[in-house]
Design a protein around this motif. Structure first.
Motif, short mmCIF file in Angstrom:
data_model
loop_
_atom_site.label_atom_id
_atom_site.label_comp_id
_atom_site.label_asym_id
_atom_site.label_seq_id
_atom_site.Cartn_x
_atom_site.Cartn_y
_atom_site.Cartn_z
N CYS A 64 0.83 -1.21 0.00
CA CYS A 64 0.00 0.00 0.00
C CYS A 64 0.86 1.26 0.00
O CYS A 64 0.51 2.26 -0.64
N VAL A 65 2.00 1.22 0.71
CA VAL A 65 2.91 2.37 0.68
C VAL A 65 3.44 2.57 -0.74
O VAL A 65 3.52 3.70 -1.25
N ARG A 69 2.91 5.91 -3.34
CA ARG A 69 3.98 6.64 -4.02
C ARG A 69 3.80 6.61 -5.54
O ARG A 69 4.19 7.56 -6.23
N ARG A 70 3.22 5.54 -6.05
CA ARG A 70 3.13 5.35 -7.50
C ARG A 70 1.92 6.04 -8.12
O ARG A 70 2.02 6.65 -9.18
N ARG A 77 -3.84 9.59 -0.33
CA ARG A 77 -4.39 9.46 1.02
C ARG A 77 -5.08 8.11 1.18
O ARG A 77 -5.00 7.48 2.25
N PHE A 78 -5.77 7.65 0.13
CA PHE A 78 -6.48 6.37 0.19
C PHE A 78 -5.52 5.23 0.49
O PHE A 78 -5.72 4.44 1.43
N TRP A 79 -4.42 5.14 -0.28
CA TRP A 79 -3.47 4.06 -0.08
C TRP A 79 -2.70 4.22 1.22
O TRP A 79 -2.36 3.22 1.88
N THR A 80 -2.41 5.45 1.60
CA THR A 80 -1.68 5.67 2.86
C THR A 80 -2.49 5.18 4.05
O THR A 80 -1.96 4.52 4.96
N LEU A 81 -3.78 5.48 4.07
CA LEU A 81 -4.63 5.03 5.17
C LEU A 81 -4.77 3.51 5.17
O LEU A 81 -4.81 2.89 6.25
N CYS A 129 -12.16 8.25 1.55
CA CYS A 129 -11.23 9.08 0.77
C CYS A 129 -11.02 8.53 -0.64
O CYS A 129 -10.19 9.08 -1.39
N SER A 130 -11.72 7.48 -1.00
CA SER A 130 -11.56 6.92 -2.35
C SER A 130 -12.13 7.88 -3.38
O SER A 130 -12.91 8.79 -3.07
N LEU A 131 -11.75 7.66 -4.64
CA LEU A 131 -12.20 8.56 -5.71
C LEU A 131 -13.71 8.54 -5.88
O LEU A 131 -14.30 9.53 -6.29
N ALA A 132 -14.33 7.39 -5.59
CA ALA A 132 -15.77 7.28 -5.79
C ALA A 132 -16.58 7.82 -4.63
O ALA A 132 -17.80 7.94 -4.73
#
Length: 759
Positions: A64-65, A69-70, A77-81, A129-132
């Motif tokens: 997820c980290v 970054r990618r 924020r979504f992947w960080t959480l 915080c997801s795009l949807a």
């Protein structure tokens, strides 16, 4: 050809992609090994389950980290959480393992519970915080409450299913009973995911995997709580493989690319309406919860504390959810009012709002005035530069009108290129003064007039008086004045007067009468002879339409044909004229086999694709040879014509129909079109012929047109010949044919002598 190494690099995935796939395969092998180990009940199964869960959760956190970054900043924020959630899962499972190895069989400690609860919170925040997910705070709160309501409603249901046959003494440990909250919180997250994924837009694949992860974890937590409550769970149970499997699914989700730009949270795309089940989703379990509360009562009649607390929280969540719904409804009503009463392009009040304000102003009493503004030539802007340029121009004009009017009136856009200004109450400015300010403000600035994207405006003014019974009467008078301003020229204003009003009423009555004229056979044709100037013989005749009005008497074409062109009635009139002229010409040619008849065709009829069918049907039904019919077309109709019009004229010529260019010389660019128009003759406009004996330039113009016609092998007809001097002049110039009062006034075709003595 590419070298082998370069070709392999071109088809091989990037190194980072390969690394993610290798990591996912390794994590999947760990889960598979753990599943086999637990299913076979091999020695150290409990430790193997713990190590497997810690390993996969740690790998998922790292994955997820990497995704944070990618992927684009919108997903960071979504992947960080989610990375924090997986890290908390790994930390909680590590602490669980350490305490279990320290001789605590099931270490349900507050610290471990707090770590797993923190993971629930960060995971829920990630979903929001997801795009949807909704972009507004109210939308996120509503979605969160939907999940909370589902979770709270499932508490009494879960109590009945899990603890119904458990003795009261076995429920003394609060950590044991509060373990029921874990599957409920999982289902809360799953509800939120369903809510944010969208009702019908394409779902981003990682969200599907995360949903599968939540469903797996919810099932595992539910089974675990049931086993613990019944005292049948032991570390190393086969159910333990479900938790690393749920972590694996989240890690695999990181291997997918981000959604294409614009998907998910694009505010510019209209969201589809949610299905009924999506709206009812948070309320569906509530009915089951009410039944479960009754079933969950102790024999003493008391409700378990957890169920009671859950139901109280459920009532509070439902109340808060309904409050948000009521707030959204109010905001929606306000937005609908803005949409209903405002013009979306310019932001001005629209026709509906203007009419409401006008009616209110009339109720309050005079002074009330309306200025109706219509742009001159706006259609040409749209046709030449496109509707985007037209919309930009309308926005600019609206801004200029705001500046010009200020607080002295209310501006509205009624539609298209039509605007209105309401002046009422204590506003001291005179409507005429306001019209002058508007016309000055709409004058093109430097450069605008050169590129041709700034039309002028015509303004009509109507002031409220005793003759106005309603707001529609006032708007009608403003419209009358506006058309008078258009007739007076560009960039002008007019105030409605009794004379203008009476003229408009007469005009409307005349239009209504004209609609009945063809059906009631009130039209008839007169024919003016066209003679051979060399012999004086009548070779042709032009059909001229007359109207025997039942009340006004005989009306010439100038009295009603302009109205017919404005209203579109010119097309049925043209059709009648063509058929009637062909019928009369067929009879005439029985005495004069070489005679022809000419019919005027309006520009609107020329642009219609059924013109050819009309002409061929008229000649065929009358038995008239096509070469005996000449269609007279004005220069303006031909110059404004498209390629389709020119092609239509070519088809008519192929049929044998003759084409005459009427009023030649009054246009401004027809010479450049002359080689493309399949004409057979030119008719020199009467304005030149009438000045032949007094104006040398008129004489030179007629002479030049005659030579030009000869160069194009076209016959020439001099129109409006009335005197002997004019007859002598056109004959000397070399015109072949002449038409005018000198040779005969319009009359019945049967009265024309096809060949006569020299004139």
């Amino acid at each position: 050809m590419l070298p082998d190494d370069a070709r392999r690099e071109a088809v091989a995935p990037p190194r980072s992609t390969r690394a993610r796939r290798v990591g996912a395969v390794a994590a999947a092998l760990v889960v598979l090994v753990e599943a086999v180990w637990l299913a076979a009940a091999l020695p150290g199964a409990a430790l193997a389950g713990d190590v497997g869960a810690i390993t996969v959760a740690g790998w998922s956190a790292v994955a997820c980290v990497g995704a944070a970054r990618r992927d684009p900043a919108t997903l960071r924020r979504f992947w960080t959480l989610l990375a924090v959630t997986m890290a908390l899962a790994a930390a909680g499972r590590t602490l669980w393992t350490v305490q279990r190895l320290g001789n605590e069989t099931l270490p349900h400690t507050p610290l471990i519970g707090a770590i797993f609860t923190a993971g629930i919170l960060t995971g829920t925040t990630a979903l929001l915080c997801s795009l949807a997910a909704p972009r507004s705070a109210v939308g996120r709160a509503r979605t969160l409450l939907d999940g909370v309501i589902v979770a709270l409603a499932l508490i009494p249901i879960g109590w009945v299913v899990v603890f119904q046959d458990i003795a009261d003494a076995d429920l003394a440990d609060p950590l044991r009973t509060f373990g029921l909250l874990y599957p409920m919180l999982d289902l809360m997250q799953l509800t939120i995911l369903v809510a944010v994924a969208g009702p019908s837009r394409p779902i981003w694949r990682p969200l599907t995997l995360i949903g599968a992860s939540l469903a797996t974890r919810a099932g595992a937590d539910a089974v675990y709580v049931s086993l613990v409550a019944h005292g049948t769970y032991a570390p190393g149970h086969v159910i333990d493989v479900c938790w690393p499997l749920s972590y694996l699914l989240i890690g695999v989700a990181t291997t997918y690319p981000p959604p294409p730009a614009g998907e998910g949270g694009d505010e510019g795309i209209e969201s589809p309406l949610p299905p009924w089940w999506r709206v009812a989703l948070p309320y569906l379990p509530v009915g089951g919860a009410i039944i479960a509360v009754v079933l969950a009562r102790h024999p003493t009649g008391q409700t378990p504390h957890l169920v009671f607390i859950g139901m109280m929280a459920l009532l509070g969540a439902l109340a808060l959810r309904q409050g948000l719904a009521a707030n959204e409804n109010l905001r929606l009503v306000a937005r609908l009012r803005r949409l209903a009463y405002a013009d979306q392009l310019t932001g001005l009040p629209n026709r509906l709002m203007f009419n409401r304000r006008l009616r209110r102003a009339l109720r309050d009493g005079p002074p009330v005035a309306v200025l109706l503004l219509d742009l001159d030539g706006f259609k040409q802007v749209n046709d030449r530069f496109g509707h985007a340029t037209g919309d930009s121009l309308l926005t600019t004009i609206a801004d200029r009108m705001r500046d010009a009017v200020g607080d002295d009136g209310t501006i509205a856009r009624l539609g298209g290129d039509e605007f209105a200004v309401l002046v009422d109450g204590d506003r001291p400015v005179a409507p005429e003064r306001l019209a002058e300010r508007l016309l000055a403000a709409l004058q093109p600035s430097a450069g605008e007039e050169d590129v041709g994207i700034h039309p002028s405006a015509s303004i009509g003014i109507a002031e409220y008086g005793p003759q106005h019974a309603s707001h529609t009467d006032l708007l009608r008078d403003a419209d009358i004045a506006m058309y008078a301003a258009k007739a007076a020229g560009k960039s002008a204003y007019r105030t409605c007067t009794p004379g203008l009003r009476e003229s408009a009423v007469t005009r409307a009555e005349l239009i209504a009468d004209l609609r009945r004229a063809v059906d009631e056979q009130q039209l008839h044709l007169d024919y003016q002879p066209i003679v051979d100037l060399a012999t004086g013989a009548v070779r042709s005749a032009e059909a001229l339409v007359r109207w025997r009005h039942p009340r006004l008497g005989l009306l010439g074409p100038a009295a009603f044909l302009p109205l017919a062109e404005e209203t579109g009635l010119i097309v049925p009139i043209d059709r009648w004229v063509i058929h009637e002229a062909c019928r009369a010409a067929a009879t005439w040619r029985e005495r004069a086999p070489e005679a022809t008849v000419a019919v005027n065709i309006a520009a609107a009829h020329l642009r219609r694709p059924d013109l050819i069918a009309t002409v061929t049907a008229a000649t065929a039904s009358a038995g008239l040879a096509p070469r005996a019919l000449t269609l007279e077309l004005t220069e303006s109709a031909l110059i404004d014509g498209s390629e389709a019009v020119l092609e239509r004229l070519g088809q008519l010529r192929e049929l044998g129909i003759r084409i005459a260019i009427d009023d030649f010389g009054t246009g401004y660019s027809s010479l450049s079109y002359l080689h493309r128009i399949p004409a057979t003759e030119l008719k020199i406009d009467r304005s030149f012929v009438s000045r032949l004996d007094t104006d040398t330039r008129a004489y030179a113009t007629v002479e030049m047109v005659t030579r030009l016609a000869g160069a194009f092998d076209l016959a020439v007809v001099a129109e409006g010949v009335e005197t002997e001097e004019q007859h002598a002049a056109v004959t000397a110039i070399g015109c072949v044919h002449g038409q005018g009062y000198r040779y005969g006034r319009p009359g019945r075709l049967a009265d024309l002598r096809p060949a006569s003595a020299p004139v």
